[in-house]
Design a protein around this motif. Structure first.
Motif, PDB file in Angstrom:
ATOM      1  N   ASN A  89       0.771  -1.076   0.068  1.00 21.77           N
ATOM      2  CA  ASN A  89       0.006  -0.070  -0.017  1.00 21.77           C
ATOM      3  C   ASN A  89       0.887   1.153   0.034  1.00 21.77           C
ATOM      4  O   ASN A  89       1.653   1.586   1.043  1.00 21.77           O
ATOM      5  CB  ASN A  89      -0.953  -0.040   1.339  1.00 21.77           C
ATOM      6  CG  ASN A  89      -2.047   1.232   1.093  1.00 21.77           C
ATOM      7  OD1 ASN A  89      -1.936   2.038   0.495  1.00 21.77           O
ATOM      8  ND2 ASN A  89      -2.750   1.184   2.331  1.00 21.77           N
ATOM      9  N   LEU A  90       0.889   2.105  -1.044  1.00 19.72           N
ATOM     10  CA  LEU A  90       1.851   3.194  -1.256  1.00 19.72           C
ATOM     11  C   LEU A  90       1.013   4.323  -0.990  1.00 19.72           C
ATOM     12  O   LEU A  90       1.334   5.604  -1.466  1.00 19.72           O
ATOM     13  CB  LEU A  90       2.452   3.139  -2.752  1.00 19.72           C
ATOM     14  CG  LEU A  90       3.017   1.939  -3.009  1.00 19.72           C
ATOM     15  CD1 LEU A  90       3.589   1.928  -4.576  1.00 19.72           C
ATOM     16  CD2 LEU A  90       4.126   1.708  -2.061  1.00 19.72           C
ATOM     17  N   ASP A  91       0.109   4.439  -0.203  1.00 21.80           N
ATOM     18  CA  ASP A  91      -0.803   5.622   0.113  1.00 21.80           C
ATOM     19  C   ASP A  91      -0.065   6.759   0.675  1.00 21.80           C
ATOM     20  O   ASP A  91       0.636   6.589   1.440  1.00 21.80           O
ATOM     21  CB  ASP A  91      -1.906   5.169   1.265  1.00 21.80           C
ATOM     22  CG  ASP A  91      -2.886   6.190   1.457  1.00 21.80           C
ATOM     23  OD1 ASP A  91      -2.666   7.458   1.024  1.00 21.80           O
ATOM     24  OD2 ASP A  91      -3.905   5.813   2.116  1.00 21.80           O
ATOM     25  N   SER A  92      -0.235   7.929  -0.057  1.00 25.31           N
ATOM     26  CA  SER A  92       0.878   9.109   0.461  1.00 25.31           C
ATOM     27  C   SER A  92       0.318   9.662   1.638  1.00 25.31           C
ATOM     28  O   SER A  92       1.146  10.542   2.413  1.00 25.31           O
ATOM     29  CB  SER A  92       0.512  10.138  -0.689  1.00 25.31           C
ATOM     30  OG  SER A  92      -0.855  10.627  -0.795  1.00 25.31           O
ATOM     31  N   LYS A  93      -0.718   9.129   2.279  1.00 22.06           N
ATOM     32  CA  LYS A  93      -0.960   9.585   3.851  1.00 22.06           C
ATOM     33  C   LYS A  93      -0.387   8.710   4.753  1.00 22.06           C
ATOM     34  O   LYS A  93      -0.212   8.970   5.743  1.00 22.06           O
ATOM     35  CB  LYS A  93      -2.615   9.609   3.897  1.00 22.06           C
ATOM     36  CG  LYS A  93      -3.199  10.634   3.346  1.00 22.06           C
ATOM     37  CD  LYS A  93      -4.687  10.689   3.646  1.00 22.06           C
ATOM     38  CE  LYS A  93      -5.646  11.892   2.980  1.00 22.06           C
ATOM     39  NZ  LYS A  93      -6.934  12.014   3.492  1.00 22.06           N
ATOM     40  N   LEU A  94       0.330   7.678   4.182  1.00 19.79           N
ATOM     41  CA  LEU A  94       0.990   6.788   5.221  1.00 19.79           C
ATOM     42  C   LEU A  94       2.402   7.378   5.536  1.00 19.79           C
ATOM     43  O   LEU A  94       3.008   8.120   4.567  1.00 19.79           O
ATOM     44  CB  LEU A  94       1.086   5.271   4.756  1.00 19.79           C
ATOM     45  CG  LEU A  94      -0.033   4.546   4.443  1.00 19.79           C
ATOM     46  CD1 LEU A  94       0.043   3.299   3.845  1.00 19.79           C
ATOM     47  CD2 LEU A  94      -0.771   4.465   5.801  1.00 19.79           C
ATOM     48  N   ARG A  95       2.719   7.187   6.421  1.00 20.63           N
ATOM     49  CA  ARG A  95       4.157   7.548   7.050  1.00 20.63           C
ATOM     50  C   ARG A  95       5.351   6.803   5.976  1.00 20.63           C
ATOM     51  O   ARG A  95       6.508   7.465   5.915  1.00 20.63           O
ATOM     52  CB  ARG A  95       4.869   7.483   8.474  1.00 20.63           C
ATOM     53  CG  ARG A  95       3.825   8.366   9.364  1.00 20.63           C
ATOM     54  CD  ARG A  95       4.372   8.014  10.687  1.00 20.63           C
ATOM     55  NE  ARG A  95       5.736   8.443  10.987  1.00 20.63           N
ATOM     56  CZ  ARG A  95       6.135   9.694  11.146  1.00 20.63           C
ATOM     57  NH1 ARG A  95       5.404  10.592  11.057  1.00 20.63           N
ATOM     58  NH2 ARG A  95       7.646   9.764  11.289  1.00 20.63           N
ATOM     59  N   GLU A  96       5.212   5.694   5.686  1.00 23.48           N
ATOM     60  CA  GLU A  96       6.132   4.908   5.013  1.00 23.48           C
ATOM     61  C   GLU A  96       5.053   3.892   4.212  1.00 23.48           C
ATOM     62  O   GLU A  96       4.046   3.345   4.739  1.00 23.48           O
ATOM     63  CB  GLU A  96       6.904   4.052   5.554  1.00 23.48           C
ATOM     64  CG  GLU A  96       6.471   3.280   6.706  1.00 23.48           C
ATOM     65  CD  GLU A  96       7.639   2.692   7.661  1.00 23.48           C
ATOM     66  OE1 GLU A  96       7.438   1.649   8.069  1.00 23.48           O
ATOM     67  OE2 GLU A  96       8.466   3.418   8.003  1.00 23.48           O
TER      68      GLU A  96
END
Length: 223
Positions: free
Chosen positions: A161-168
């Motif tokens: 999961n490469l969601d931009s809202k995740l820290r990584e």
């Protein structure tokens, strides 16, 4: 539902000078390969999703997506494909048009279907469109929602999961774990787009004409 990835080290990417956001390369344990991940800035989730999908900070820029908006509808003021204040919030037409410029095709997936019908090996990546609650400051929720784009992709045998809202990036695991992740999201108001590489499609079409139609589906589920 989402399993955090283990053994990752975040390093600033010195090549990310295009102003797209907080891009980092995530080193995966002792592996030589890295995962590129752009963090959220303004309403540029569509831009971040595309760059994270292609694993490149230079695949798209904000100015390029803004240009696509005016290409699709030739007016700069109150363009229907982006935020009126110019902070992004690109719609599906821009995402699909951008993918076409990189020889890819976006196929909408009917969420009433079971994701187990998907031929994962024939799919380059995935883009999810999900509701996003708008807040005023940190605590006050506004009475309307926007939509948020995020990328999903297989890298070195595992899905992320490469969601931009995740820290990584978050490791989702193997194919079965990934399909379970998709199933849980498709039970709600989430839209899934399959990203197909047109060049790979042409190669497969030349090799096996009968299987080229709906190649993103397993053979037993094709029309």
């Amino acid at each position: 539902m989402e399993n955090p990835s283990s053994g990752t080290l975040a390093n600033k990417n010195p090549n990310n000078g295009n102003g797209n956001g907080n891009g980092t390369m995530m080193q995966q344990g002792n592996q030589e390969s890295s995962i590129y991940h752009e963090r959220q800035t303004r309403h540029l989730c569509g831009l971040h999703a595309l760059n994270n999908l292609f694993q490149s900070p230079d695949m798209f820029s904000k100015s390029e997506l803004d240009h696509y908006c005016t290409t699709l509808t030739p007016r700069n003021w109150l363009n229907p494909h982006r935020s009126w204040i110019g902070w992004g919030n690109y719609d599906v037409n821009v995402i699909m048009y951008a993918l076409q410029q990189r020889n890819c095709e976006a196929v909408w997936f009917d969420r009433r279907r079971d994701p187990h019908c998907l031929n994962l090996k024939a799919i380059f990546g995935f883009i999810l469109n999900v509701p996003a609650q708008m807040n005023l400051g940190y605590y006050i929720q506004l009475p309307f929602q926007m939509r948020h784009w995020l990328a999903l992709r297989r890298i070195d045998g595992s899905y992320y999961n490469l969601d931009s809202k995740l820290r990584e990036p978050r490791c989702l695991g193997d194919e079965e774990s990934f399909l379970a992740f998709l199933s849980s999201h498709l039970q709600t108001d989430h839209e899934l787009f399959l990203v197909l590489n047109e060049e790979e499609q042409m190669q497969q079409k030349q090799q096996q004409e009968k299987d080229s139609k709906q190649r993103w589906l397993l053979p037993q589920f094709r029309d």
